[in-house]
Structure formats: structure tokens, C-alpha cells
Design an enzyme around this catalytic site. Sequence first.
Site, short mmCIF file in Angstrom:
data_model
loop_
_atom_site.label_atom_id
_atom_site.label_comp_id
_atom_site.label_asym_id
_atom_site.label_seq_id
_atom_site.Cartn_x
_atom_site.Cartn_y
_atom_site.Cartn_z
CB SER A 36 -15.26 9.71 0.87
OG SER A 36 -14.36 10.01 -0.16
N1 SAH Z 1 -12.80 5.85 -3.22
C1 SAH Z 1 -11.86 5.75 -2.09
C2 SAH Z 1 -11.40 7.10 -1.62
C3 SAH Z 1 -10.27 7.56 -2.43
S1 SAH Z 1 -9.45 9.04 -1.95
C4 SAH Z 1 -12.45 4.96 -0.96
O1 SAH Z 1 -13.66 4.65 -0.98
O2 SAH Z 1 -11.69 4.60 -0.05
C5 SAH Z 1 -8.71 9.40 -3.54
C6 SAH Z 1 -7.72 8.38 -4.04
O3 SAH Z 1 -7.30 8.77 -5.34
C7 SAH Z 1 -6.45 8.23 -3.22
O4 SAH Z 1 -6.34 6.90 -2.79
C8 SAH Z 1 -5.31 8.60 -4.20
O5 SAH Z 1 -4.17 7.79 -4.05
C9 SAH Z 1 -5.98 8.33 -5.54
N2 SAH Z 1 -5.46 9.07 -6.71
C10 SAH Z 1 -4.88 10.29 -6.77
N3 SAH Z 1 -4.65 10.63 -8.06
C11 SAH Z 1 -5.11 9.59 -8.84
C12 SAH Z 1 -5.15 9.34 -10.25
N4 SAH Z 1 -4.72 10.22 -11.16
N5 SAH Z 1 -5.68 8.16 -10.65
C13 SAH Z 1 -6.14 7.26 -9.76
N6 SAH Z 1 -6.12 7.44 -8.42
C14 SAH Z 1 -5.62 8.59 -7.97
#
Ligand code: SAH
Length: 210
Positions: free
Chosen positions: A52
Site C-alpha cells: 500500500s
Molecule cells: N500489508 C501489505 C499489503 C498487502 S496487499 C504490505 O504492507 O505490503 C493484500 C494482501 O492480502 C496480498 O498480499 C494478498 O495476497 C493477501 N490476501 C488476500 N486474501 C487474503 C486472505 N484471505 N488472508 C490473508 N491474506 C490475504
Amino acid sequence: MVERNLRRRGIRDERVLEAMARVPRHVFVRPEHRAVAYADMPLPTRDGQTISQPYIVALMTEALRVKEGARIFEIGTGSGYQTAVLAALGASVWSVEASADLHREAAARLQEMGYAGIHLACGDGTLGWPEAAPFDGILATGSLPARPQDLLRQIRPGGVFVGPIGGLREQRLVRIEVDPTNAVEETLCACSFVPLVGRDGWHQPADQEG
Ligand code: SAH
């Protein structure tokens, strides 16, 4: 980054600003994006996922009101950047990532950087982490189609949920304060996050919006 993109855009919490000044974002982005690691934009991680933009990380972290020693649950470890910011604030963090590759990379990176108090798992984060509950705060870093009632039950009275709720393309970033009798919801801004896929997230392909 902190002065231009965060303080000037309204982030006031000095502890959040200081933590974000300390966590090296360039370590969390792909090598080809190092030069723009401190620009205020989301960047791709892998498999269509993102890290993000710094302003949104700051806004969400500020909204969680993380105290030293707080127990925070994060859905979507991704690169591990948000996890590191929470750890830098002195929180104990439980974070779940659905992608095995992203989980493995983030685990190696965070361990190498020496952060303490971080517990990572690979799986469906929309289920929460019942064994470690109750939490002081839960942070969803991908979008949810509706208020996650089961997750809210893993928050202690007075604790807070922060995350994007709405459609696949556009959501509201909400802050929900959980108290014993009800839940008080506030909208922080309009936003557009990648979807969380899981039990209380999106069920592909049936959920595709027209
Ligand atoms: N917090 C992260 C950004 C994550 S973007 C950072 O600082 O880099 C959202 C993430 O959620 C993605 O990596 C995706 O693979 C993951 N995701 C999608 N569905 C999910 C679920 N049900 N449980 C855990 N992670 C999930």
C-alpha cells in the site's frame, strides 16, 4: 517521505510518523522499484498484489491507535511493510498471508531485519487467529465485501478494526470501535484496495462485479 507525504497530508500522530521514518520501505519493495520506494504510491509485490502507499499505511496505523505492547492482528502480510511499522510501534503482531510465496518472502525479510514480537502464518486471514485473540486492534490490508462480524468478535471491548469495506473496485476505509453492546463505525476516506479472498472476503469467481 514523512514530511512531504504524511505530515503535510494530515498525519498527526508523532509515534506513527517516527515509526515510519525508521522502517526502510526500500527493503520491502522489489529491486526494480527501489528508486521510487519513498514516493507516495502503491507498488506491485507479486501475483498482482501490492504494497500500500505510505499515506494509507500511515492513516490506517494512526486510526488503530497502537499503544506500546498492543496485540494487533493483520490480514494480508504482503511484503511485511505494514507488519514492520506495527512492530516498530512496539506492538506484538499476528499477521496472516494467503499467498505461500509472499508469506515465505516476508517471513525471511522480517526475521533478517530483526523485528521482535511478530507471528506469521500462511492461510485465510479472514478467519482471524482465535488462539491469539482477543486483540486490541485488527487491520485488514485488502478489501472485504461486508463488515466482518466474526473477526470483530476477536477484538477486546474498546478495541478497533480498521479496513476497506465495499465493492471490488472501490471501498470505504472504515474504523470500527468495538464496545460490549455495539460497534461505532466511522468512514476515514474512499479507497481502492486489492481484494481479500477467503471465507469472509471475496469468493472468486462468483463475486466478480459486472
Ligand atoms: N500489508 C501489505 C499489503 C498487502 S496487499 C504490505 O504492507 O505490503 C493484500 C494482501 O492480502 C496480498 O498480499 C494478498 O495476497 C493477501 N490476501 C488476500 N486474501 C487474503 C486472505 N484471505 N488472508 C490473508 N491474506 C490475504
